[in-house]
Design a protein around this motif. Sequence first.
Motif, PDB file in Angstrom:
ATOM      1  N   PRO A 188       0.803  -1.228   0.000  1.00  0.00           N
ATOM      2  CA  PRO A 188       0.000   0.000   0.000  1.00  0.00           C
ATOM      3  C   PRO A 188       0.832   1.273   0.000  1.00  0.00           C
ATOM      4  O   PRO A 188       0.459   2.264  -0.640  1.00  0.00           O
ATOM      5  N   ARG A 189       1.969   1.279   0.703  1.00  0.00           N
ATOM      6  CA  ARG A 189       2.784   2.494   0.733  1.00  0.00           C
ATOM      7  C   ARG A 189       3.365   2.816  -0.644  1.00  0.00           C
ATOM      8  O   ARG A 189       3.588   3.989  -0.975  1.00  0.00           O
ATOM      9  N   ASN A 190       3.586   1.773  -1.454  1.00  0.00           N
ATOM     10  CA  ASN A 190       4.118   2.014  -2.790  1.00  0.00           C
ATOM     11  C   ASN A 190       3.024   2.487  -3.745  1.00  0.00           C
ATOM     12  O   ASN A 190       3.307   3.243  -4.683  1.00  0.00           O
ATOM     13  N   THR A 191       1.794   2.045  -3.501  1.00  0.00           N
ATOM     14  CA  THR A 191       0.668   2.614  -4.241  1.00  0.00           C
ATOM     15  C   THR A 191       0.499   4.079  -3.861  1.00  0.00           C
ATOM     16  O   THR A 191       0.280   4.941  -4.723  1.00  0.00           O
ATOM     17  N   ALA A 192       0.602   4.384  -2.552  1.00  0.00           N
ATOM     18  CA  ALA A 192       0.460   5.765  -2.088  1.00  0.00           C
ATOM     19  C   ALA A 192       1.529   6.669  -2.696  1.00  0.00           C
ATOM     20  O   ALA A 192       1.251   7.827  -3.049  1.00  0.00           O
ATOM     21  N   THR A 193       2.755   6.158  -2.844  1.00  0.00           N
ATOM     22  CA  THR A 193       3.820   6.951  -3.458  1.00  0.00           C
ATOM     23  C   THR A 193       3.490   7.275  -4.905  1.00  0.00           C
ATOM     24  O   THR A 193       3.739   8.395  -5.381  1.00  0.00           O
ATOM     25  N   TRP A 194       2.928   6.299  -5.616  1.00  0.00           N
ATOM     26  CA  TRP A 194       2.510   6.519  -7.005  1.00  0.00           C
ATOM     27  C   TRP A 194       1.427   7.600  -7.074  1.00  0.00           C
ATOM     28  O   TRP A 194       1.498   8.517  -7.898  1.00  0.00           O
ATOM     29  N   VAL A 195       0.442   7.486  -6.187  1.00  0.00           N
ATOM     30  CA  VAL A 195      -0.642   8.474  -6.158  1.00  0.00           C
ATOM     31  C   VAL A 195      -0.091   9.868  -5.862  1.00  0.00           C
ATOM     32  O   VAL A 195      -0.468  10.861  -6.510  1.00  0.00           O
ATOM     33  N   ASP A 196       0.815   9.969  -4.888  1.00  0.00           N
ATOM     34  CA  ASP A 196       1.422  11.264  -4.567  1.00  0.00           C
ATOM     35  C   ASP A 196       2.153  11.841  -5.775  1.00  0.00           C
ATOM     36  O   ASP A 196       2.066  13.054  -6.059  1.00  0.00           O
ATOM     37  N   PHE A 197       2.869  10.986  -6.494  1.00  0.00           N
ATOM     38  CA  PHE A 197       3.588  11.422  -7.691  1.00  0.00           C
ATOM     39  C   PHE A 197       2.611  11.998  -8.722  1.00  0.00           C
ATOM     40  O   PHE A 197       2.852  13.071  -9.301  1.00  0.00           O
ATOM     41  N   LEU A 198       1.500  11.308  -8.939  1.00  0.00           N
ATOM     42  CA  LEU A 198       0.520  11.784  -9.918  1.00  0.00           C
ATOM     43  C   LEU A 198      -0.087  13.113  -9.476  1.00  0.00           C
ATOM     44  O   LEU A 198      -0.252  14.036 -10.292  1.00  0.00           O
ATOM     45  N   ARG A 199      -0.411  13.220  -8.203  1.00  0.00           N
ATOM     46  CA  ARG A 199      -1.009  14.468  -7.714  1.00  0.00           C
ATOM     47  C   ARG A 199      -0.021  15.628  -7.776  1.00  0.00           C
ATOM     48  O   ARG A 199      -0.414  16.771  -8.065  1.00  0.00           O
TER      49      ARG A 199
END
Length: 242
Positions: A188-199
């Motif tokens: 999940p933390r790696n998904t969150a990092t991806w989401v942060d990058f997109l935002r």
Amino acid sequence: MRRRSVLAAAAGLAGGGWAPQDETPAWEGLTFLSHRKPIRAIHYRPVGEGRRSAIVMMHGSGARIASRGPWHELAMRFAGDGYEVLTPLFTDAWPDDGIRPPPMMEAWRDVGEHAIDWFIGRGVDRRRTAMFGYSLGSYVAVDGALGNSRAAAAIGLAGGVDVYTPRPPRRRIPVLIIRAENDTHVLPRNTATWVDFLREHDIPVRVEVIAGAGHLFRPPEWAEIFTRASAFYGGNIGRISQ
């Protein structure tokens, strides 16, 4: 040409004014070209006119496309919801060696781009096309859609930065990231990092969670994934009034 029954979960879950039909969507195997390489795929068609919208589905690592199993069933649900669907075997463009150098990833993203172009060439408005990807395919689908593709929306399922390092987006389209609550393969933390990058790059992205799910989804979880994906697509590429 062959037909299969649409799973009951498709009925009544459609959004955007589309009413599921009693008849069964059709599917057939085909090939299309990506950089002159033949790419095998399955093409799913809704009954009648449908939504006049299309989805390209990019599989996960080690997967094969087939007329059975959860990937096929999910494509049938989308077709039952009024979408044309194409499920390309993107590893036909470059066999997966597990190392995945940049040219390999680019070849895979190009398969998604060319699949979208295949639909556009058949008369689908580019604003009514979208990508969907699972695990490895989530990166291929979303990163490709934000690159040179003409897709108008994208969904990434069970993906994160541990799949591959995302590139700065060239386009800004709606993105839905669906993650599994108990995923131990893509954390999940790696998904969150991806989401942060997109935002950080001003991509309109939202996140939804499949409660209790691991990386390998069970049938009720696939049904929930369809429900969430259908609502997302129905609010943009699948709007009947569009």
